[in-house]
Scaffold this motif. Structure first.
Motif, PDB file in Angstrom:
ATOM      1  N   ASP A   7       0.917  -1.112   0.075  1.00 23.65           N
ATOM      2  CA  ASP A   7      -0.213  -0.006   0.059  1.00 23.65           C
ATOM      3  C   ASP A   7       0.809   1.113  -0.154  1.00 23.65           C
ATOM      4  N   TRP A   8       0.517   2.227  -0.842  1.00 21.87           N
ATOM      5  CA  TRP A   8       1.111   3.399  -1.028  1.00 21.87           C
ATOM      6  C   TRP A   8       0.361   4.780  -1.377  1.00 21.87           C
ATOM      7  N   THR A   9       0.821   5.872  -1.280  1.00 21.39           N
ATOM      8  CA  THR A   9      -0.045   7.021  -2.058  1.00 21.39           C
ATOM      9  C   THR A   9       0.682   7.271  -3.228  1.00 21.39           C
ATOM     10  N   LEU A  10      -0.100   7.038  -4.314  1.00 24.77           N
ATOM     11  CA  LEU A  10       0.502   7.529  -5.825  1.00 24.77           C
ATOM     12  C   LEU A  10       0.246   9.010  -5.874  1.00 24.77           C
ATOM     13  N   ILE A  11       1.213  10.023  -6.120  1.00 21.37           N
ATOM     14  CA  ILE A  11       1.296  11.224  -6.602  1.00 21.37           C
ATOM     15  C   ILE A  11       1.893  11.335  -8.260  1.00 21.37           C
ATOM     16  N   ARG A  12       0.820  11.878  -8.959  1.00 19.49           N
ATOM     17  CA  ARG A  12       1.302  11.986 -10.363  1.00 19.49           C
ATOM     18  C   ARG A  12       1.368  13.554 -10.725  1.00 19.49           C
ATOM     19  N   GLY A  13       2.458  13.877 -11.463  1.00 14.28           N
ATOM     20  CA  GLY A  13       2.643  15.301 -11.816  1.00 14.28           C
ATOM     21  C   GLY A  13       3.471  15.402 -13.138  1.00 14.28           C
ATOM     22  N   ILE A  14       3.533  16.744 -13.259  1.00 19.83           N
ATOM     23  CA  ILE A  14       4.461  17.154 -14.397  1.00 19.83           C
ATOM     24  C   ILE A  14       5.450  18.315 -13.933  1.00 19.83           C
ATOM     25  N   ARG A  15       6.763  18.264 -14.295  1.00 22.59           N
ATOM     26  CA  ARG A  15       7.554  19.337 -14.095  1.00 22.59           C
ATOM     27  C   ARG A  15       7.809  20.245 -15.259  1.00 22.59           C
ATOM     28  N   THR A  16       7.633  21.424 -15.154  1.00 24.35           N
ATOM     29  CA  THR A  16       7.664  22.258 -16.447  1.00 24.35           C
ATOM     30  C   THR A  16       8.755  23.453 -15.910  1.00 24.35           C
ATOM     31  N   PHE A  17       9.069  24.276 -16.900  1.00 22.66           N
ATOM     32  CA  PHE A  17       9.891  25.623 -16.581  1.00 22.66           C
ATOM     33  C   PHE A  17       8.635  26.635 -16.169  1.00 22.66           C
ATOM     34  N   GLY A  51       6.402  29.547 -16.132  1.00 19.62           N
ATOM     35  CA  GLY A  51       6.036  30.510 -17.151  1.00 19.62           C
ATOM     36  C   GLY A  51       6.168  29.652 -18.511  1.00 19.62           C
ATOM     37  N   SER A  52       6.057  28.378 -18.513  1.00 20.87           N
ATOM     38  CA  SER A  52       6.047  27.761 -19.777  1.00 20.87           C
ATOM     39  C   SER A  52       5.164  26.440 -19.638  1.00 20.87           C
ATOM     40  N   ASP A  53       4.661  25.865 -20.667  1.00 19.27           N
ATOM     41  CA  ASP A  53       4.169  24.578 -20.555  1.00 19.27           C
ATOM     42  C   ASP A  53       5.162  23.488 -20.998  1.00 19.27           C
ATOM     43  N   LEU A  54       6.353  23.546 -21.431  1.00 22.49           N
ATOM     44  CA  LEU A  54       7.370  22.994 -21.796  1.00 22.49           C
ATOM     45  C   LEU A  54       7.829  21.847 -20.594  1.00 22.49           C
ATOM     46  N   PRO A  55       7.524  20.837 -21.186  1.00 24.07           N
ATOM     47  CA  PRO A  55       7.568  19.723 -19.792  1.00 24.07           C
ATOM     48  C   PRO A  55       9.264  19.227 -19.811  1.00 24.07           C
ATOM     49  N   ILE A  56       9.609  19.081 -18.502  1.00 24.23           N
ATOM     50  CA  ILE A  56      10.845  18.679 -18.134  1.00 24.23           C
ATOM     51  C   ILE A  56      10.605  17.027 -18.069  1.00 24.23           C
ATOM     52  N   CYS A  57       9.714  16.715 -17.487  1.00 17.42           N
ATOM     53  CA  CYS A  57       9.430  15.326 -16.955  1.00 17.42           C
ATOM     54  C   CYS A  57       7.955  15.027 -16.426  1.00 17.42           C
ATOM     55  N   ALA A  58       7.724  13.752 -16.682  1.00 22.11           N
ATOM     56  CA  ALA A  58       6.515  13.218 -16.091  1.00 22.11           C
ATOM     57  C   ALA A  58       7.008  12.640 -14.675  1.00 22.11           C
ATOM     58  N   LEU A  59       6.066  12.900 -13.612  1.00 20.48           N
ATOM     59  CA  LEU A  59       6.781  12.346 -12.545  1.00 20.48           C
ATOM     60  C   LEU A  59       5.655  11.504 -11.742  1.00 20.48           C
ATOM     61  N   SER A  60       5.920  10.184 -11.023  1.00 22.03           N
ATOM     62  CA  SER A  60       5.330   9.444 -10.504  1.00 22.03           C
ATOM     63  C   SER A  60       5.944   9.184  -9.233  1.00 22.03           C
ATOM     64  N   VAL A  61       5.188   9.284  -8.159  1.00 25.94           N
ATOM     65  CA  VAL A  61       5.950   9.156  -6.933  1.00 25.94           C
ATOM     66  C   VAL A  61       4.993   8.295  -5.908  1.00 25.94           C
ATOM     67  N   LEU A  62       5.714   7.315  -5.132  1.00 22.95           N
ATOM     68  CA  LEU A  62       5.158   6.790  -4.326  1.00 22.95           C
ATOM     69  C   LEU A  62       5.718   7.210  -3.024  1.00 22.95           C
ATOM     70  N   VAL A  63       4.511   7.467  -1.783  1.00 24.09           N
ATOM     71  CA  VAL A  63       5.161   7.656  -0.476  1.00 24.09           C
ATOM     72  C   VAL A  63       4.223   6.825   0.184  1.00 24.09           C
ATOM     73  N   PHE A  87      10.798   4.974   2.175  1.00 26.42           N
ATOM     74  CA  PHE A  87       9.441   5.909   2.324  1.00 26.42           C
ATOM     75  C   PHE A  87       8.926   6.729   1.045  1.00 26.42           C
ATOM     76  N   GLU A  88       9.931   6.637  -0.022  1.00 26.46           N
ATOM     77  CA  GLU A  88       9.441   7.196  -1.220  1.00 26.46           C
ATOM     78  C   GLU A  88      10.212   6.551  -2.114  1.00 26.46           C
ATOM     79  N   ILE A  89       9.421   6.493  -3.375  1.00 30.55           N
ATOM     80  CA  ILE A  89       9.992   5.965  -4.546  1.00 30.55           C
ATOM     81  C   ILE A  89       9.429   6.940  -5.609  1.00 30.55           C
ATOM     82  N   SER A  90      10.302   7.404  -6.404  1.00 32.21           N
ATOM     83  CA  SER A  90       9.837   8.337  -7.381  1.00 32.21           C
ATOM     84  C   SER A  90      10.492   7.752  -8.942  1.00 32.21           C
ATOM     85  N   VAL A  91       9.650   7.861  -9.927  1.00 32.87           N
ATOM     86  CA  VAL A  91       9.995   7.706 -11.158  1.00 32.87           C
ATOM     87  C   VAL A  91       9.686   8.944 -12.049  1.00 32.87           C
TER      88      VAL A  91
END
Length: 181
Positions: free
Chosen positions: A53-63, A65-77, A150-154
């Motif tokens: 059992d984990w909590t999954l957090i999904r997100g996107i990192r951008t610059f 003032g821009s929508d240019l994606p740096i990465c997609a992020l999935s984190v289990l905590v 306690f955390e795994i990020s991809v």
């Protein structure tokens, strides 16, 4: 006994946030948070135990003032740290640092794996690239005070928007058995 120290190349890391840190002008946008029981497919991606059992957090990192994606992020905590998800969009700290600050966790070990992966349909749309495009996948596992992860990020990085550099400085290293006696 060694009477002379040998040259070595040393990378100084004072804090886990210095490992693969993102530009200060980037921002993390949280897309979804859910409590999950890890399935077999997720267990392969995160390199964790299926049916845990984990909590999954999904997100996107951008610059900023821009929508240019740096990465997609999935984190289990760990479920007991799930409250950190609410804070992530408003602070400029890595997830592990937010957990440390909020819950008093202390990072004892960080494991980092690099691999390539092919983008699926969901990530293709999110990152604005074609299905099947190769990305750089970075997986981090953070071990805390109890010796437990306690955390795994991809993070999946668009190859054209990612550059990773190490800087090493020449230093002196002596044999650990060396003494002045």
């Amino acid at each position: 006994l060694a009477s002379k120290s040998e040259h070595a190349y040393v990378q100084s890391v004072r804090n886990p946030s210095e490992l693969l840190c993102y530009p200060t002008e980037s921002r993390l946008r949280i897309l979804a948070t859910a409590k999950i029981r890890v399935n077999k497919s997720q267990a392969k991606i995160f390199k964790c135990r299926a049916r845990s059992d984990w909590t999954l957090i999904r997100g996107i990192r951008t610059f900023s003032g821009s929508d240019l994606p740096i990465c997609a992020l999935s984190v289990l905590v760990l479920p007991e740290y799930s409250g950190v998800a609410e804070k992530l969009s408003s602070i400029k700290k890595p997830v592990f640092q937010a957990i440390a600050d909020t819950y008093g966790e202390s990072i004892q070990k960080v494991s980092v794996d690099f691999s390539s992966s092919l983008i699926d349909e969901a990530l293709s749309e999110l990152l604005g690239i074609e299905i099947g495009t190769a990305v750089l996948r970075v997986r981090r596992q953070y071990v805390g005070n109890s010796g437990k992860i306690f955390e795994i990020s991809v993070t999946d990085h668009v190859e054209s928007n990612f550059n990773f550099s190490f800087e090493f400085s020449r230093g002196w290293e002596t044999n650990p058995d060396w003494s002045e006696d």
